[in-house]
Design an enzyme around this catalytic site. Sequence first.
Site, mmCIF file in Angstrom:
data_model
loop_
_atom_site.group_PDB
_atom_site.id
_atom_site.type_symbol
_atom_site.label_atom_id
_atom_site.label_comp_id
_atom_site.label_asym_id
_atom_site.label_seq_id
_atom_site.Cartn_x
_atom_site.Cartn_y
_atom_site.Cartn_z
ATOM 1 N N GLY A 210 0.827 -1.215 0.000
ATOM 2 C CA GLY A 210 0.000 0.000 0.000
ATOM 3 C C GLY A 210 0.849 1.248 0.000
ATOM 4 C CG ASN A 211 -0.178 4.725 -1.494
ATOM 5 O OD1 ASN A 211 -0.882 5.564 -0.940
ATOM 6 N ND2 ASN A 211 -0.559 4.101 -2.603
ATOM 7 C CE1 TYR A 212 3.535 4.906 5.863
ATOM 8 C CE2 TYR A 212 5.170 5.694 4.296
ATOM 9 C CZ TYR A 212 4.836 4.926 5.403
ATOM 10 O OH TYR A 212 5.787 4.203 6.025
#
Length: 401
Positions: A210-212
């Site tokens: 995923g990412n932030y």
Amino acid sequence: MLEGKKIILGITGSIAAYKSAYLLRLLVKENAEVQVLMTKAAKEFITPVTMSALSGKPVLGEFFESSDGTWHSHVDLGLWADLMLVAPATANTMGKMAAGICDNLLLTTYLSAKCPVLVAPAMDLDMFRHPANKRSMEKLQEYGAVIIEPGTGELASGLSGKGRMEEPEIIVERIKEFFSAEEYKPLKGKKILITAGPTYEKLDPVRFIGNYSSGKMGFAIAEEAAKRGAEVILVAGPVKEKTVHASIKRVDAESAAEMKEACEKMFPFVDAAVMAAAVADYTPKDKVENKMKRTGDSLVLELVPTTDIAAMLGKMKRDDQTLVGFALETTDARKNAAGKLKRKNLDFIVLNTLEDKGAGFMVDTNKITIIDKENKIEEFPLKTKREVAFDIVYRLMSYLK
Ligand code: CTP
């Protein structure tokens, strides 16, 4: 929209007073009836002659006309107005307004006014962030005034920071919005697709790539567009954010593939799409049914590209549709953003770079640059994501006429 609205424009002693002339012209152009009130200090920055010529009314400033003794009734003025706008508002005037001091006509009018009050502060950054000034603004808000937050950028002092009076066009837009929380719906009848948040690419039943991205930017754009009357379809990745406005239809999508599917289905039915999601560019080739076990050996994952949703919509786009993309860059920001704009067939791209403090993921602020197809570049100061959303939707409105 502002036809026949009676507005008191209070001007105080700040260098930003020069912008009040343009602000006044915009209000008059909208057919508002404007009565200008100036403090003594304001007259050091801009002449009453300019303001009376533009408003078509004598400027008021004193309680009495020394020439003939005419008394200017602050009570009458306060009752006459549909709205009082103080722009620019200095720390001094806001302090007095908050404390109930009334040693000039502008202040007595404020205390007598029955109408809504909007205040657009302008001052140096240190004054703006001083607790005394903060307290004045909080007090004013407590008393019901709306503060139009100043922008961040170069200040007359030569310093750079928050304190610059908001641009006149934006102040006028805020006034319109204010007068017509209900009736002013420039995006009524328009449908807008917005993507927001990250995507999660599943590795196995318990793990993902995923990412932030928090989704805050996309959600703020959805709220702003809905407030202006648009019907919004918000395709949201896995985020904590919640939608508030009733005309936002939220579709949850976990992976890039799910997001793509939702967008592909909806795009033919919308007038515009804003791609604010941080979509994964790669996804694991093999999705493992059961939880991967630790083997002791190093693990090599094979990733395959996902569909570039923005580029896909760029290919599907009709002439009557507008497509907006985002670019988050770390190096060669403008060059890369302009490349994406072209490659994805976007109408304009919103660039933010991680080089700017306060921009990007996980924060409540953002600093953007908008680049359009004609390569026109507009740089904005650091603002809250809500204010940035307003700027983006405001820009989008010019494409959706
Ligand atoms: N985007 C998209 N689908 C993807 C990847 C990106 O719709 N699979 C959209 C984003 O929502 C954004 C724009 O494309 O509006 C640019 O995203 P960005 O990640 O900055 O660009 P990429 O094309 O992925 O390029 P790179 O990662 O190489 O910078």
